[in-house]
Motif scaffolding. Structure first.
Motif, short mmCIF file in Angstrom:
data_model
loop_
_atom_site.label_atom_id
_atom_site.label_comp_id
_atom_site.label_asym_id
_atom_site.label_seq_id
_atom_site.Cartn_x
_atom_site.Cartn_y
_atom_site.Cartn_z
N ARG A 38 1.47 -24.39 6.74
CA ARG A 38 2.08 -23.87 5.45
C ARG A 38 1.23 -22.60 5.03
NH1 ARG A 38 2.80 -28.90 1.74
NH2 ARG A 38 3.75 -27.44 0.52
N THR A 39 0.09 -22.86 5.12
CA THR A 39 -0.53 -21.39 4.70
C THR A 39 -0.22 -20.31 5.24
OG1 THR A 39 -2.35 -21.79 6.02
CG2 THR A 39 -2.50 -22.91 3.88
N LEU A 40 0.10 -20.54 6.62
CA LEU A 40 0.49 -19.38 7.26
C LEU A 40 1.79 -18.87 6.90
CD1 LEU A 40 -1.08 -19.93 10.84
CD2 LEU A 40 -1.86 -18.07 9.41
N ASP A 41 2.65 -19.70 6.69
CA ASP A 41 4.09 -19.31 6.36
C ASP A 41 3.92 -18.62 4.97
OD1 ASP A 41 5.09 -20.86 8.34
OD2 ASP A 41 5.47 -22.47 7.45
N LEU A 42 3.09 -19.09 4.07
CA LEU A 42 3.05 -18.31 2.62
C LEU A 42 2.35 -16.98 2.96
CD1 LEU A 42 2.12 -21.13 0.10
CD2 LEU A 42 4.10 -19.57 -0.10
N ALA A 43 1.27 -16.74 3.55
CA ALA A 43 0.62 -15.59 3.94
C ALA A 43 1.51 -14.49 4.68
CB ALA A 43 -0.82 -15.85 4.55
N ASP A 44 2.13 -15.20 5.57
CA ASP A 44 3.19 -14.13 6.21
C ASP A 44 4.11 -13.75 5.30
OD1 ASP A 44 2.01 -14.74 8.68
OD2 ASP A 44 3.29 -15.99 9.30
N GLY A 45 4.62 -14.36 4.27
CA GLY A 45 5.54 -14.13 3.44
C GLY A 45 5.09 -13.04 2.64
N ALA A 46 3.74 -13.33 2.11
CA ALA A 46 3.36 -12.38 1.38
C ALA A 46 2.87 -11.00 1.99
CB ALA A 46 1.59 -12.88 0.58
N LEU A 47 2.65 -10.98 3.13
CA LEU A 47 2.31 -9.74 3.89
C LEU A 47 3.75 -9.02 4.27
CD1 LEU A 47 0.09 -8.21 5.21
CD2 LEU A 47 0.42 -9.44 7.35
N ARG A 48 4.84 -9.78 4.46
CA ARG A 48 6.24 -9.27 4.31
C ARG A 48 6.61 -8.83 3.28
NH1 ARG A 48 7.17 -13.51 7.55
NH2 ARG A 48 8.29 -14.88 5.91
N LEU A 49 6.25 -9.09 2.14
CA LEU A 49 6.65 -9.01 0.65
C LEU A 49 5.87 -7.66 0.53
CD1 LEU A 49 8.23 -9.33 -1.93
CD2 LEU A 49 6.03 -10.51 -2.68
N SER A 50 4.59 -7.59 0.81
CA SER A 50 3.92 -6.29 0.54
C SER A 50 4.49 -5.15 1.40
CB SER A 50 2.45 -6.48 0.49
OG SER A 50 2.11 -6.65 1.96
N GLY A 51 4.73 -5.49 2.78
CA GLY A 51 5.12 -4.31 3.65
C GLY A 51 4.42 -3.19 3.81
N THR A 52 4.80 -2.33 4.38
CA THR A 52 3.98 -1.09 4.71
C THR A 52 3.61 -0.30 3.32
OG1 THR A 52 5.63 0.26 5.20
CG2 THR A 52 4.52 -0.93 6.91
N LYS A 53 4.34 -0.47 2.19
CA LYS A 53 4.38 0.39 1.10
C LYS A 53 3.46 -0.46 0.17
CE LYS A 53 7.86 2.98 1.72
NZ LYS A 53 7.48 4.56 2.22
N GLY A 54 3.05 -1.55 0.49
CA GLY A 54 2.01 -2.39 -0.44
C GLY A 54 0.76 -1.82 -0.46
N HIS A 55 -0.10 -2.04 -1.44
CA HIS A 55 -1.17 -1.41 -1.90
C HIS A 55 -2.34 -1.88 -0.55
CE1 HIS A 55 -5.30 -0.39 -3.31
NE2 HIS A 55 -4.64 0.21 -4.17
N PRO A 56 -3.08 -0.77 0.34
CA PRO A 56 -3.99 -1.26 1.21
C PRO A 56 -4.82 -2.19 0.94
CG PRO A 56 -3.57 1.25 0.90
CD PRO A 56 -3.01 0.51 -0.18
N ALA A 57 -5.14 -2.44 -0.11
CA ALA A 57 -6.27 -3.43 -0.43
C ALA A 57 -5.90 -4.71 -0.57
CB ALA A 57 -6.99 -3.22 -1.75
N LEU A 58 -4.48 -4.82 -0.87
CA LEU A 58 -3.77 -6.12 -0.68
C LEU A 58 -3.36 -6.53 0.53
CD1 LEU A 58 -2.27 -8.43 -2.07
CD2 LEU A 58 -0.21 -7.09 -2.32
N ARG A 59 -2.98 -5.61 1.29
CA ARG A 59 -2.63 -5.81 3.06
C ARG A 59 -3.81 -6.35 3.35
NH1 ARG A 59 -0.33 -0.78 2.71
NH2 ARG A 59 -1.39 -0.20 4.58
N SER A 60 -5.11 -5.53 3.33
CA SER A 60 -6.20 -5.67 4.01
C SER A 60 -6.80 -7.29 3.57
CB SER A 60 -7.36 -4.99 3.59
OG SER A 60 -8.62 -5.24 4.04
N TRP A 61 -6.64 -7.77 2.15
CA TRP A 61 -6.84 -9.07 1.65
C TRP A 61 -5.93 -10.08 2.36
CZ3 TRP A 61 -4.44 -12.64 -1.14
CH2 TRP A 61 -5.25 -13.77 -1.75
N LEU A 62 -4.71 -9.90 2.57
CA LEU A 62 -3.79 -10.82 3.12
C LEU A 62 -3.91 -10.94 4.52
CD1 LEU A 62 -0.40 -9.61 1.38
CD2 LEU A 62 -1.77 -11.74 0.92
N HIS A 63 -4.26 -10.05 5.24
CA HIS A 63 -4.78 -10.14 6.83
C HIS A 63 -6.06 -10.95 6.84
CE1 HIS A 63 -1.96 -7.80 9.27
NE2 HIS A 63 -2.11 -6.80 8.40
N ALA A 64 -7.01 -10.74 5.89
CA ALA A 64 -8.24 -11.70 6.04
C ALA A 64 -7.96 -13.03 5.65
CB ALA A 64 -9.15 -11.06 4.94
#
Length: 92
Positions: A38-64
């Motif tokens: 379930r955690t992966l589902d939420l993290a995947d959704g957050a990464l999709r939500l941020s997309g390529t336009k999301g702040h790089p720091a947020l995308r980096s953190w979500l990948h971590a």
């Protein structure tokens, strides 16, 4: 009119960053409870939500965050892929 559009865009971008961060935090809470899929589902959704336009720091953190969740599932390959994504996100 254009000034209003720019202000609305900034507000929307700010809310999207906040939502992505909030979803990422929620996934960490589920991880502490042992719900790793379930955690992966939420993290995947957050990464999709941020997309390529999301702040790089947020995308980096979500990948971590995803890397951590994959590690908890003993998926070393996926974890390493997300760690690489975390390092690369600020440069995209």
């Amino acid at each position: 009119m254009a000034e209003n559009a720019a202000a609305y865009y900034r507000d929307a971008a700010s809310h999207a960053r906040y939502a992505g961060d909030l979803i990422g935090q929620m996934s960490r809470i589920l991880a502490y409870q042992g719900h790793y899929r379930r955690t992966l589902d939420l993290a995947d959704g957050a990464l999709r939500l941020s997309g390529t336009k999301g702040h790089p720091a947020l995308r980096s953190w979500l990948h971590a965050v995803r890397a951590h969740h994959h590690a908890c599932l003993n998926d070393a390959r996926a974890s390493q892929t997300d760690l690489n994504g975390s390092w690369a996100a600020p440069n995209r």
